[in-house]
Scaffold this active site. Structure first.
Site: not given
Length: 347
Positions: A100, A224
């Protein structure tokens, strides 16, 4: 691709995304063909403190399976404790977030920040593997920046630490989500280890999915942002991969029905207040390009009553049907030309 008891040929997987991959969205994607789904990434520190919002993110339903819980943190102690708690919710496997890039994660020494501290990254991976009986996987990026791309070394060492599969996003942390994902680096990662490699980054269509498999040699692919407002992408990708044929584009009916179903599931799991509020970010993606969408979207994001929202969507569908009968819409529901939006819609 085998992870523990899961064995799926060329799976198409829903990526973990904060404020997106909740139970409602996971189930919608599952119904539209996602082979494996991931929870939102969950803070290890929040889990160990028993923070209610974070603990709720660990809950799942049987018909979501296979489902993975992803956790992130910057210390061995917090990750081991959080992993044990997450395991008690009985996911099919646990995933560690080493990728992330956002400041509130990487800025606290977790996520992609651990790419700058490979020994700490490996210590966390090894400790979590040894702390739970479930398979443990990891998701990461190709490096911190373009001067420190180290993905081949990272995947080899994660394999040695007992990680059972690695999802690789083809960008560095410094890239954030800009530019194009480097699928060539994912291919290098695949060649560097013997565990499954899942390719991630810039799959926006079924054609992209086919190309990613071909260019990376990956065992699975992970979608995603391309799935937001478009859960149909999973069935479309799988059909093209397996048959070489393209499914029809989702119609305006399909897209409006998906928005309705997402709302229904959101209300079921979050109650009326939060279910309505959290759906507001999704209408623009479900309805993008449809005739008069800006007017109906403005009504949808201001309306607190779910019954009125459902009625607005029904009326919008009726408007699209009328335009479709006049031959003014393309296959996917958009107008045939740039002048048609000047038509007056009844909102």
């Amino acid at each position: 691709m085998r992870i523990g008891q899961i064995d799926i040929d060329r799976p198409v997987i829903l990526a973990p995304m904060e404020d997106v991959t909740d139970r409602a969205f996971r189930q919608l994607c599952k119904r539209h063909g996602a082979d494996i789904v991931y929870t939102e990434f969950v803070s290890a520190e929040a889990i160990r403190r028993g923070a209610e919002k974070s603990i709720r993110k660990l809950a799942m339903d049987e018909h979501e399976r296979p489902v993975a819980v992803q956790i992130f943190g910057g210390t061995v102690e917090s990750m081991v404790e959080a992993a044990a708690i997450a395991e008690s919710y009985e996911p099919d496997y646990l995933d560690i977030n080493f990728g992330c890039p956002v400041k509130k994660v990487a800025g606290r020494g977790a996520g992609a920040a651990l790419l700058k501290e490979p020994e700490k990254l490996l210590a966390i991976a090894s400790a979590v593997v040894n702390a739970v009986s479930l398979p443990v996987t990891a998701k990461t990026r190709i490096g911190w920046d373009h001067d420190s791309i180290n993905i081949t070394d990272t995947v080899r060492r994660l394999e040695d630490a007992g990680i059972r599969a690695v999802a690789v996003h083809g960008r560095t942390r410094s890239d954030m989500y800009k530019g194009r994902a480097d699928w060539g680096r994912i291919a290098e990662a695949k060649q560097a280890c013997s565990i499954p490699v899942i390719a991630n980054g810039d799959v926006w269509s079924a054609d992209d999915a086919v190309a990613m498999f071909a260019e990376t040699g990956a065992d699975g692919i992970m979608i995603g942002r391309g799935s937001i407002g478009n859960p149909f992408i999973f069935a479309q990708a799988k059909h093209l991969i397996k048959t070489g044929e393209r499914l029809p584009l989702p119609s305006y009916r399909d897209r409006i029905e998906a928005a309705r179903e997402h709302l229904r599931l959101s209300l079921e799991y979050k109650g009326e207040k939060h279910g309505v509020l959290e759906m507001r970010r999704h209408y623009s993606t479900y309805l993008k390009g449809l005739p008069g969408v800006s007017k109906v979207r403005n009504l949808l994001v201001r309306e607190p009553d779910p019954a009125v929202i459902v009625e607005l969507l029904r009326e919008f569908e009726a408007t699209c049907e009328a335009l479709d009968r006049e031959g003014l819409l393309k296959e996917g529901g958009e107008f045939l030309n740039d002048h048609s939006p000047k038509l007056i819609l009844n909102y």
